[in-house]
Design a protein around this motif. Structure first.
Motif, PDB file in Angstrom:
ATOM      1  N   UNK A 117       1.439  16.326   4.871  1.00 48.96           N
ATOM      2  CA  UNK A 117       2.800  16.705   4.478  1.00 48.96           C
ATOM      3  C   UNK A 117       3.696  15.527   4.134  1.00 48.96           C
ATOM      4  N   UNK A 118       3.190  14.301   4.341  1.00 46.08           N
ATOM      5  CA  UNK A 118       4.060  13.133   4.231  1.00 46.08           C
ATOM      6  C   UNK A 118       3.405  12.055   3.383  1.00 46.08           C
ATOM      7  N   UNK A 119       4.207  11.436   2.532  1.00 46.21           N
ATOM      8  CA  UNK A 119       3.744  10.279   1.767  1.00 46.21           C
ATOM      9  C   UNK A 119       4.474   9.045   2.271  1.00 46.21           C
ATOM     10  N   UNK A 120       3.722   8.007   2.589  1.00 45.54           N
ATOM     11  CA  UNK A 120       4.324   6.736   3.004  1.00 45.54           C
ATOM     12  C   UNK A 120       4.117   5.723   1.890  1.00 45.54           C
ATOM     13  N   UNK A 121       5.203   5.353   1.224  1.00 47.91           N
ATOM     14  CA  UNK A 121       5.131   4.376   0.128  1.00 47.91           C
ATOM     15  C   UNK A 121       5.875   3.120   0.562  1.00 47.91           C
ATOM     16  N   UNK A 122       5.114   2.135   1.033  1.00 47.34           N
ATOM     17  CA  UNK A 122       5.756   0.940   1.590  1.00 47.34           C
ATOM     18  C   UNK A 122       6.335   0.035   0.509  1.00 47.34           C
ATOM     19  N   UNK A 123       6.082   0.342  -0.773  1.00 50.62           N
ATOM     20  CA  UNK A 123       6.734  -0.408  -1.839  1.00 50.62           C
ATOM     21  C   UNK A 123       8.255  -0.321  -1.722  1.00 50.62           C
ATOM     22  N   UNK A 124       8.715   0.810  -1.142  1.00 51.95           N
ATOM     23  CA  UNK A 124      10.154   1.075  -1.111  1.00 51.95           C
ATOM     24  C   UNK A 124      10.763   0.751   0.245  1.00 51.95           C
ATOM     25  N   UNK A 125       9.948   0.324   1.209  1.00 52.18           N
ATOM     26  CA  UNK A 125      10.443   0.103   2.572  1.00 52.18           C
ATOM     27  C   UNK A 125      11.353  -1.112   2.616  1.00 52.18           C
ATOM     28  N   UNK A 126      12.514  -0.960   3.302  1.00 50.95           N
ATOM     29  CA  UNK A 126      13.444  -2.094   3.424  1.00 50.95           C
ATOM     30  C   UNK A 126      13.507  -2.599   4.872  1.00 50.95           C
ATOM     31  N   UNK A 133       0.795  -1.230   0.000  1.00 48.30           N
ATOM     32  CA  UNK A 133       0.000   0.000   0.000  1.00 48.30           C
ATOM     33  C   UNK A 133       0.831   1.286   0.000  1.00 48.30           C
ATOM     34  N   UNK A 134       0.228   2.330  -0.543  1.00 50.79           N
ATOM     35  CA  UNK A 134       0.746   3.692  -0.450  1.00 50.79           C
ATOM     36  C   UNK A 134      -0.241   4.484   0.405  1.00 50.79           C
ATOM     37  N   UNK A 135       0.282   5.231   1.376  1.00 51.31           N
ATOM     38  CA  UNK A 135      -0.571   6.002   2.278  1.00 51.31           C
ATOM     39  C   UNK A 135      -0.279   7.490   2.087  1.00 51.31           C
ATOM     40  N   UNK A 136      -1.217   8.190   1.460  1.00 53.66           N
ATOM     41  CA  UNK A 136      -1.039   9.625   1.203  1.00 53.66           C
ATOM     42  C   UNK A 136      -1.963  10.454   2.081  1.00 53.66           C
ATOM     43  N   UNK A 137      -2.430   9.860   3.207  1.00 58.04           N
ATOM     44  CA  UNK A 137      -3.457  10.517   4.017  1.00 58.04           C
ATOM     45  C   UNK A 137      -2.914  11.712   4.810  1.00 58.04           C
ATOM     46  N   UNK A 138      -1.613  11.721   5.071  1.00 60.94           N
ATOM     47  CA  UNK A 138      -1.008  12.818   5.839  1.00 60.94           C
ATOM     48  C   UNK A 138      -0.827  14.039   4.938  1.00 60.94           C
TER      49      UNK A 138
END
Lengths: 255, 184
Positions: free
Chosen positions: A148-157, A141-146
């Protein structure tokens, strides 16, 4: 690159052998802390000088006294024999980084973090030309709800740097890892699971430690053009040890 | 080197599969050195020659990943005909931009684009038998055939392509230093 030799030290500091260098250390330092302080780069991702050793990414693995060990968790000791640039050690690191690339969705050409990304820079340093393994293309998932911040877990290591920063420095405990093995993933501490429902601020330490493009500041993405970014200018091998030359033997010590 | 360098020119085939031809543009971007290069290579099948099918070649350079059945057919054909195969650019190596559809259902994709998309009237999913069937996932080349060399980048810098080609022409293992390995 020769390590700066300590000058005018009243008591000679203990040393260990790292490839061709004698590296001085202060008791309590880990191998990687002493090496970075001496201006010698050991590739790493989950290690950060502001945080306690974590030992999860394994990229800093060295052959220490004949056995493979993570240099970020291994206490420096007099007379250690550490091999970091040996072909077998580098090949192991290359495998680990290839796993990271093929387990996630790392599309560098469309990533805002490209050029500032430590995963990418470490891969360049290791001479990685391909992920080699068959990519898994996971659905994440990608979480753009914030705001000022985008959380893109595709890139999380899964380095847990944001987890650690949020818990120990921001005092907010916004992030955690959940699940086991290949299903392990980053979760957000809100009932909805969405970043917009947390008290994360864009100025939080957690926002400045992500080594990849998983936690992104909105409206900043391409302020600096591709090709003019941190690791376009110089390889991570040089950037990671900058400052060590001016303060030999102190740069890698954690406060 | 004590081996005898072959005097004949290397036969080189190039093709673009699920790519945007940006890598071929970057190849042309080596500019006047193309003239030097043509002293050492001759082009077989390539978008630049318009020859459709490769003969036996020394080197095959492939841009783009695999998004349909024809891509796979062409790739296998290239692998059979080329002694050395190079995956050129992000799409050939990772699937690249087209692979960003991999977490979506292919039927949903086609329906959205051809039937329910904004501005589509009386749409239908194209079904002409001449159209190659799309794959459910986009794959990098090495998912299907053995690839000998990889040159990343979107596109790879012209300088990196020049380095790779001159190394291969000279019989060396290509070496790319800082600034020539780029994933973006």
């Amino acid at each position: 690159m020769m390590p700066p030799t300590p000058t005018a030290a009243p008591v000679p500091r203990p040393t260990f052998q790292l490839d061709d260098h004698q590296v001085p250390f202060t008791p309590g330092q880990t191998v990687i802390q002493a090496a970075l302080a001496a201006g010698i780069y050991i590739p790493h991702l989950c290690h950060h000088p502001d945080f306690a050793p974590h030992g999860s990414c394994k990229v800093c693995t060295c052959r220490i006294n004949g056995r493979m060990a993570t240099s970020c968790t291994f206490p420096a000791a007099e007379g250690l024999q550490v091999e970091s640039e040996a072909p077998e050690v580098q090949a192991l690191r290359r495998d680990l980084v290839q796993f990271l690339f093929t387990e996630g969705n790392h599309f560098c050409p469309s990533c805002e973090q490209s050029g500032d990304c430590k995963l990418q820079a470490v891969a360049y340093d290791l001479g990685l030309l391909t992920g080699h393994y068959n990519p898994l293309f996971p659905d994440r998932p990608v979480d753009a709800s914030h705001s000022d911040v985008l959380l893109d877990t595709n890139r999380c290591i899964l380095c847990e740097l944001c987890v650690r920063a949020s818990a120990t420095m921001d005092g907010k405990s916004i992030f955690a890892l959940s699940g086991r093995g290949i299903t392990k993933h980053l979760v957000v501490n809100a009932e909805s699971g969405r970043l917009g429902d947390t008290i994360l601020a864009v100025t939080d330490k957690a926002m400045s430690v992500c080594p990849v493009g998983a936690l992104i500041r909105k409206r900043q993405g391409f302020r600096v053009p591709i090709g003019q970014r941190t690791y376009d200018a110089a390889p991570i091998r040089e950037i990671a040890v900058q400052g060590a030359a001016t303060a030999p033997g102190t740069g890698g010590q954690t406060p | 080197m004590t081996t005898v360098a072959p005097k004949r020119k290397l036969r080189v085939a190039t093709t673009s599969l699920a790519g945007c031809f940006g890598c071929h543009m970057s190849l042309l971007d080596i500019d006047e050195r193309l003239v030097d290069l043509l002293d050492h290579i001759e082009l077989d099948s390539s978008p630049l020659t318009d020859i459709k099918s490769p003969g036996m070649c020394d080197l095959g350079i492939i841009e783009g990943g695999l998004c349909n059945a024809e891509n796979v057919h062409v790739l296998r054909h290239m692998r059979e005909r080329c002694r050395v195969l190079v995956a050129l650019g992000a799409c050939a190596i990772t699937g690249g931009l087209p692979a960003q559809r991999n977490h979506l259902d292919i039927r949903d994709c086609l329906q959205t684009v051809y039937m329910t998309g904004v501005g589509v009237h009386r749409g239908f999913i194209p079904n002409d038998p001449e159209l190659p069937l799309p794959l459910d996932k986009v794959h990098p080349l090495h998912d299907v055939v053995k690839v000998d060399y990889f040159l990343p980048g979107c596109p790879p810098p012209a300088e990196a392509i020049w380095q790779l080609l001159t190394d291969l022409v000279a019989g060396r293992t290509p070496q790319l230093g800082h600034g020539l390995i780029h994933y973006d």
